[in-house]
Design an enzyme around this catalytic site. Structure first.
Site, PDB file in Angstrom:
ATOM      1  N   LYS A 122      10.844  -2.503   0.349  1.00 35.02           N
ATOM      2  CA  LYS A 122      10.001  -2.372   1.536  1.00 35.02           C
ATOM      3  C   LYS A 122      10.872  -2.156   2.767  1.00 35.02           C
ATOM      4  O   LYS A 122      11.997  -2.664   2.853  1.00 35.02           O
ATOM      5  CB  LYS A 122       9.150  -3.636   1.692  1.00 35.02           C
ATOM      6  CG  LYS A 122       8.049  -3.551   2.738  1.00 35.02           C
ATOM      7  CD  LYS A 122       7.217  -4.832   2.731  1.00 35.02           C
ATOM      8  CE  LYS A 122       6.129  -4.802   3.788  1.00 35.02           C
ATOM      9  NZ  LYS A 122       5.310  -6.031   3.784  1.00 35.02           N
TER      10      LYS A 122
ATOM     11  N   SER B  27       0.157  -9.857   1.633  1.00 36.96           N
ATOM     12  CA  SER B  27       0.609  -8.464   1.690  1.00 36.96           C
ATOM     13  C   SER B  27       1.300  -7.945   0.442  1.00 36.96           C
ATOM     14  O   SER B  27       1.639  -6.763   0.379  1.00 36.96           O
ATOM     15  CB  SER B  27       1.541  -8.274   2.899  1.00 36.96           C
ATOM     16  OG  SER B  27       0.808  -8.347   4.094  1.00 36.96           O
TER      17      SER B  27
ATOM     18  N   SER C  18       0.387  -5.380   3.619  1.00 40.93           N
ATOM     19  CA  SER C  18       1.212  -4.380   4.272  1.00 40.93           C
ATOM     20  C   SER C  18       2.222  -3.731   3.338  1.00 40.93           C
ATOM     21  O   SER C  18       2.865  -2.732   3.701  1.00 40.93           O
ATOM     22  CB  SER C  18       1.978  -5.042   5.441  1.00 40.93           C
ATOM     23  OG  SER C  18       2.828  -6.073   4.963  1.00 40.93           O
TER      24      SER C  18
END
Length: 500
Positions: free
Chosen positions: A88, A186, A163
């Site tokens: 990420k 997330s 996210s």
């Protein structure tokens, strides 16, 4: 990727059926093909340009060990040797861009690697690229990214969740596993929306050193993979106390593999009444949940509906705490120390205002404003303190619940993935995507989103995830229970052929 699990890939590397170079080349080719497609998935922001060197070095080690009969020893020492994984865009990889999918960090390069990255690389794994996310991890759909949204691999008209929507590229076989981060769901939300497994660990089990902070008392690195086994191995490598993170902790029973749980007759499961009665849960999710509950009962597990009124306050408490901490953490992005700068020569105040006004997107600004309002002199921090007081009660009541029960069972999200653009202009609707996940972060317990079924054809035939949540440091038991589920429910995840 031809090989969908880490175990399959390791065996193929050992036998010489494939090579690490072949794996990373496939990732690069898939990335380039997707980037030029009519509806790009937009999961990876970039594939690192030096991964072939790392792959060649891994193949050389494997070849030498094979020739002298020490392959097993090599993989005992480096169990992820030659295995590519996705990262990420808020986790530091030394010498690589780190932007948190925000304009304010455009061009910023990480000066060091996060502890989780260092530990994976020591085990032989290869970070192949950084993945899209909601800006500064603030969102539930990966639509709040300066790079544009990430699409769902099942149907590209839908969101991938957020996210950590980019790391859900695992679902499209663009990586064998991926690292995401969690503040209120997330990792589990994208896992649920995309039909893969997503683990949120006990707070502290995975070091936060080198991870850009959103809400420091809530943030945690998480893992996305195709099977519970694919999560157990990276978890065992990364977990443990870190000198650089005072909140880090050991995972007492961490091990690189899991066996399927079998002692269901002794398993006691709690189902929170508050989630069953939620008006926001759609019929398809409720149906999948009842089927999952029925599977546990067929195995002999005892299931009881429990009343936890404090859960009704979880999402309010979560947003008070998360947004207050976000406002504090993001104050460091000022255009002076690092990142983009807009300096019109009018002084530091104007530099600060202009840089942040231009650099942050609307959702980040919204959360900073709310967080600062909560912490303002008008409230003297009282609202934040009340939020923390509710959180402390949630922790106590969940801990007390686990004195009688082994597992909490509930849906990951009230709905399946929604269509792109459906909620992007409705912040409250977006926030309620976290309705069933935030209590886990507040209580600091581990939870795994398990691919449990699909919605009806009328509703897109999209994946539905169910959460297995346990007491602190129960990750391995949760993964064992999930492995028992996986053994009997192969195909709940995403066959790539179903992409639309």
């Amino acid at each position: 990727m031809k090989y969908k699990t880490i175990r399959e890939t390791v065996e193929a590397l050992k036998s010489g059926e494939t090579s690490s170079v072949a794996l990373v080349k496939e990732s690069k080719e898939t990335f380039e093909a997707d980037k030029n497609s009519a509806l790009p998935l937009n999961a990876f922001l970039e594939i690192y340009d030096d991964i072939l060197k790392s792959a060649e070095a891994a193949d050389q080690k494997i070849s030498e060990a094979r020739s002298c009969g020490s392959l097993e020893k090599l993989f005992d020492e480096q169990p992820l040797l030659g295995i590519p994984f996705a990262v990420k865009d808020n986790i530091s990889v030394r010498g690589k861009k780190l932007t948190c999918s925000s304009r304010i960090l455009e061009g910023y390069v990480a000066p060091y690697s996060a502890t989780v990255i260092n530990r994976l690389e020591k085990a032989g794994a290869i970070p192949i690229g950084r993945c899209n996310q909601d800006e500064f991890a603030m969102g539930s759909s990966t639509e709040y990214s300066v790079y544009g949204p990430t699409r769902n691999p099942i149907d590209r008209a839908y969101v991938s969740g957020g996210s950590s929507g980019g790391p859900a590229a695992v679902a499209a076989n663009q990586a064998l596993f991926a690292l995401g981060t969690e503040t209120g769901g997330s990792v589990r939300l994208p896992a649920s929306y995309c039909g893969i497994y997503g683990l949120k660990t006990t707070y502290g089990v995975l070091s936060r050193w080198g991870v850009v902070a959103y809400g420091s008392s809530l943030d945690q690195v998480g893992i996305l993979g195709h099977t519970p086994q694919d999560i157990a191995l990276p978890l065992s490598v990364m977990s443990g106390v870190d000198f650089y993170d005072d909140t880090s902790a050991d995972l007492p029973d961490a091990k690189p593999s899991v066996n399927a749980f079998s002692d269901f007759l002794k398993l006691k499961i709690a189902v929170p009444k508050q989630f069953l009665e939620s008006k926001g849960m759609n019929a398809d999710v409720a149906k999948v949940f009842e089927e999952t509950r029925g599977w546990f009962e067929s195995k002999g597990a005892k299931i009881e509906v429990v009343d936890l009124p404090i859960l009704d306050a979880a999402i309010a408490s979560y947003y008070v705490i998360a947004l207050s901490e976000a406002a504090s953490n993001l104050s460091r992005f000022d255009g002076i120390r690092y990142g983009n700068r807009i300096d019109n020569g009018k002084g530091y105040d104007e530099l600060y205002v202009d840089t942040r006004s231009n650099g942050f997107g609307p959702e980040v600004k919204r959360r900073i404003i709310i967080g600062n309002y909560v912490l303002s002199e008008q409230f003297s921090g009282d609202t934040y303190k009340k939020g923390m007081s509710v959180r402390a009660r949630i922790q106590r009541e969940i801990a007390k619940l686990f004195e009688q029960f082994d597992l909490i069972l509930c849906p990951t999200c009230p709905t399946s993935a929604f269509k792109l653009g459906q909620k992007v202009d409705d912040p409250l609707a977006m926030y309620l995507s976290d309705l069933f996940t935030t209590f886990v972060n507040l209580a600091r317990i581990p939870s795994l989103s398990v691919p449990a079924g699909r919605t009806s054809l009328e509703n897109g035939n999209m994946p539905v995830g169910i959460q297995f949540a346990g007491p602190m440091f129960s990750e391995m038991k949760i993964l064992e229970i999930a492995q028992a589920w996986e053994n009997e429910h192969k195909g709940c995840g995403i066959p790539v052929a179903e992409e639309k």
